[in-house]
Motif scaffolding. Structure first.
Motif, PDB file in Angstrom:
ATOM      1  N   THR A 260       0.822  -1.204   0.000  1.00  0.00           N
ATOM      2  CA  THR A 260       0.000   0.000   0.000  1.00  0.00           C
ATOM      3  C   THR A 260       0.860   1.259   0.000  1.00  0.00           C
ATOM      4  OG1 THR A 260      -0.071   0.147   2.419  1.00  0.00           O
ATOM      5  CG2 THR A 260      -1.750  -1.228   1.350  1.00  0.00           C
ATOM      6  N   ARG A 261       0.194   2.394  -0.215  1.00  0.00           N
ATOM      7  CA  ARG A 261       0.895   3.683  -0.136  1.00  0.00           C
ATOM      8  C   ARG A 261       1.486   3.869   1.256  1.00  0.00           C
ATOM      9  NH1 ARG A 261      -2.828   8.555  -1.534  1.00  0.00           N
ATOM     10  NH2 ARG A 261      -4.160   7.461  -0.040  1.00  0.00           N
ATOM     11  N   TYR A 262       0.704   3.534   2.277  1.00  0.00           N
ATOM     12  CA  TYR A 262       1.202   3.735   3.641  1.00  0.00           C
ATOM     13  C   TYR A 262       2.437   2.878   3.904  1.00  0.00           C
ATOM     14  CZ  TYR A 262       1.730   3.627   8.667  1.00  0.00           C
ATOM     15  OH  TYR A 262       2.277   3.697   9.930  1.00  0.00           O
ATOM     16  N   GLU A 263       2.362   1.592   3.559  1.00  0.00           N
ATOM     17  CA  GLU A 263       3.505   0.710   3.790  1.00  0.00           C
ATOM     18  C   GLU A 263       4.743   1.216   3.058  1.00  0.00           C
ATOM     19  OE1 GLU A 263       1.012  -3.499   4.298  1.00  0.00           O
ATOM     20  OE2 GLU A 263       1.580  -2.757   2.314  1.00  0.00           O
ATOM     21  N   THR A 266       5.987   4.786   4.453  1.00  0.00           N
ATOM     22  CA  THR A 266       6.523   4.636   5.800  1.00  0.00           C
ATOM     23  C   THR A 266       7.912   4.001   5.758  1.00  0.00           C
ATOM     24  OG1 THR A 266       4.294   4.460   6.721  1.00  0.00           O
ATOM     25  CG2 THR A 266       6.088   3.648   8.083  1.00  0.00           C
ATOM     26  N   ILE A 289       3.915   1.956  14.314  1.00  0.00           N
ATOM     27  CA  ILE A 289       2.894   1.955  13.258  1.00  0.00           C
ATOM     28  C   ILE A 289       1.529   1.963  13.923  1.00  0.00           C
ATOM     29  CG2 ILE A 289       1.970   0.706  11.268  1.00  0.00           C
ATOM     30  CD1 ILE A 289       4.741  -0.813  11.291  1.00  0.00           C
ATOM     31  N   SER A 385      -0.761   7.518   9.967  1.00  0.00           N
ATOM     32  CA  SER A 385      -1.459   7.775   8.708  1.00  0.00           C
ATOM     33  C   SER A 385      -2.752   8.547   8.951  1.00  0.00           C
ATOM     34  CB  SER A 385      -1.788   6.454   7.999  1.00  0.00           C
ATOM     35  OG  SER A 385      -2.615   6.698   6.873  1.00  0.00           O
ATOM     36  N   LEU A 387      -4.213   9.300   6.039  1.00  0.00           N
ATOM     37  CA  LEU A 387      -4.564   9.185   4.622  1.00  0.00           C
ATOM     38  C   LEU A 387      -6.049   8.908   4.412  1.00  0.00           C
ATOM     39  CD1 LEU A 387      -1.509   7.091   3.341  1.00  0.00           C
ATOM     40  CD2 LEU A 387      -1.897   9.561   3.111  1.00  0.00           C
ATOM     41  N   ARG A 388      -6.681   8.241   5.367  1.00  0.00           N
ATOM     42  CA  ARG A 388      -8.096   7.884   5.200  1.00  0.00           C
ATOM     43  C   ARG A 388      -9.029   8.717   6.067  1.00  0.00           C
ATOM     44  NH1 ARG A 388      -7.987   1.212   4.912  1.00  0.00           N
ATOM     45  NH2 ARG A 388      -6.575   1.058   3.118  1.00  0.00           N
ATOM     46  N   LEU A 417       1.426  11.179   7.720  1.00  0.00           N
ATOM     47  CA  LEU A 417       1.196  11.126   6.279  1.00  0.00           C
ATOM     48  C   LEU A 417      -0.228  11.602   6.000  1.00  0.00           C
ATOM     49  CD1 LEU A 417       2.808   7.768   5.078  1.00  0.00           C
ATOM     50  CD2 LEU A 417       3.431  10.082   4.337  1.00  0.00           C
ATOM     51  N   SER A 419      -3.092  12.948   2.879  1.00  0.00           N
ATOM     52  CA  SER A 419      -3.423  13.054   1.458  1.00  0.00           C
ATOM     53  C   SER A 419      -3.531  14.516   1.055  1.00  0.00           C
ATOM     54  CB  SER A 419      -4.763  12.365   1.173  1.00  0.00           C
ATOM     55  OG  SER A 419      -4.680  10.982   1.398  1.00  0.00           O
ATOM     56  N   LEU A 427       0.906  13.321  -1.879  1.00  0.00           N
ATOM     57  CA  LEU A 427       0.884  13.147  -0.432  1.00  0.00           C
ATOM     58  C   LEU A 427       1.728  14.213   0.255  1.00  0.00           C
ATOM     59  CD1 LEU A 427       1.370   9.267  -0.101  1.00  0.00           C
ATOM     60  CD2 LEU A 427      -0.762  10.545  -0.111  1.00  0.00           C
TER      61      LEU A 427
END
Length: 449
Positions: A260-263, A266, A289, A385, A387-388, A417, A419, A427
């Motif tokens: 994923t983007r997060y993985e 990071t 995490i 994150s 991100l969501r 992180l 968006s 990002l």
């Protein structure tokens, strides 16, 4: 540059439940201080011409929002074993009104700087915890007619998802809309206040509660805690993000789920930090995490669960392995840590904490200036994150924000992180590092893509 015009306490507009509310174990560990967020707006003339219209709208709607979200108007208090409970007493939240000679254009790209000083409510942690409001808001009017609206909310009461749920409902009420989703306030679904189980649910080694690694040759991290830090905002285009993901996934088995983007991001942050800090190859390093358990726990938490449903897991490695091995090695270490978070692991975490006689060593008190609790600074990192999270499009009646940011995060190794609001896949990384490491980090962050 910022002058306070008024400070008031806002209480729930109607009578609410009184009494104590038990907190879950997740509410009482990790960061238990206040988390800041700031929004910038350019309201139309009809809002600006009326001098008190914005503040009156905010305070009246906030008072109505606290009827449903009444725990936020209460106060925390210590009980035995360094544990907390919430006293729902409608003591209220703090609302600050201020003005500044600055203009919105003075903030440029809104990167963190001294211009933010005075725009975010300050929390006096020298006071007893039962005197501290759990939520504080500040509206600041600028010379150009623009405003900022900032919040700090106690992490012992709400995580990011719950905080934004509250703020979004507050904004809807300010626009004259009804409550969309009522908060689910009974934390008993996470066994809040219950004693330890007579038989353990399941037994795991919870490395997230171990002491983080120290720098090789050091017996404590006191010296690292004292070093001056700085904060920056780093931006990645959608193309740069895709390049990193391609690099991470090029050695993946075709049957495996893509990283994923997060993985991916990071892992990139972790590696760049090791390089910027010039860690020796045998240096152990840990990465915190943050995992949301809402969809991982059985049964799933009710819609609108208000509280903390996130907790940290830890990925570990040595600096030498992270830097010398392919990029996919670091990404894989992160995925392995995340995949540990099964339903059994989640309940085991709760049970592990319930069996602790004292929670002091699990509480992150950076904002309190304490030497207690975990420290994820050099040689370690934490990447949270957002991100969501639904952090964009917050409209209180005068239009959506022109910028939103995480406020100030001032301890080494802390990063977020986020968006980009454009939705184009780009990002933003909000990062705090020791001053001596920031410029080398920036160089590696972009050169290594």
């Amino acid at each position: 540059m910022v002058r306070m015009k008024g400070c008031s306490i806002v209480k729930a507009a109607e009578p609410t439940r009184k009494g104590t509310l038990s907190l879950s174990e997740w509410d009482q560990v990790g960061i238990i201080t206040h988390v800041p967020t700031i929004y910038f707006y350019r309201p139309p003339e009809n809002w600006i011409r009326s001098p008190n219209k914005i503040s009156t709208t905010l305070k009246e709607s906030l008072s109505r929002a606290l009827v449903a979200f009444y725990p936020l108007a209460g106060r925390l208090r210590w009980i035995g074993g360094r544990r907390l409970e919430l006293n729902c007493n409608n003591a209220g939240v703090r609302f600050v009104e201020s003005e500044s000679v600055m203009k919105l254009d003075d903030f440029g790209d809104f990167s963190p700087s001294s211009k933010y000083d005075g725009l975010i409510p300050t929390v006096d942690y020298g006071l007893p915890i039962h005197e501290l409001p759990l939520f504080m808001a500040q509206v600041t009017k600028f010379a150009c007619g623009g405003i900022s609206l900032s919040f700090v909310i106690s992490h012992a009461v709400a995580d990011g998802q719950s905080s934004l749920h509250f703020i979004s409902e507050w904004a809807g009420l300010a626009r004259g809309e009804p409550l969309k989703t009522a908060p689910f306030l009974d934390r008993k679904v996470l066994r809040a206040g219950d004693p330890p189980a007579s038989q353990p649910f399941c037994s795991y080694h919870h490395s997230e509660f171990d002491k983080p690694p120290l720098l090789v040759g050091k017996s404590d991290n006191a010296e690292e805690r004292k070093k001056k830090t700085t904060v920056t905002i780093l931006r990645l285009t959608n193309e740069q993000v895709k390049t990193l993901q391609y690099t991470a996934n090029e050695c993946q088995n075709s049957s495996s789920r893509p990283y994923t983007r997060y993985e991916t991001l990071t892992a990139h942050v972790w590696r760049c930090a090791c390089k910027a800090r010039k860690l020796v190859k045998e240096q152990p390093t840990a990465l915190g995490i943050c995992v949301d358990a809402r969809s991982r726990i059985e049964p799933r938490l009710p819609t609108g669960y208000f509280g903390n449903a996130t907790f940290d897991v830890i990925a570990t490695s040595t600096a030498g392995e992270l830097v010398s091995k392919p990029f996919s090695f670091a990404v894989r270490r992160i995925r392995e840590a995340i995949e540990m978070v099964t339903n059994e692991y989640i309940w085991s975490t709760i049970e592990y904490l319930k069996n602790q006689k004292d929670l002091t060593k699990f509480q992150n008190l950076h904002a309190l200036g304490s030497e207690e609790g975990p420290f994820y600074g050099n040689p370690n990192m934490g990447v949270v994150s957002w991100l969501r999270l639904p952090m964009y499009g917050l409209d209180f009646g005068w239009g959506k924000e022109i910028y939103v940011g995480p406020g100030t995060h001032d301890f080494d190794g802390d990063s977020l992180l986020i968006s980009n609001p454009s939705g184009d896949g780009s990002l933003v990384l909000a990062l705090c590092l020791q001053v001596e490491h920031m410029e080398p980090f920036k160089k590696h962050f972009y050169d290594d893509i």
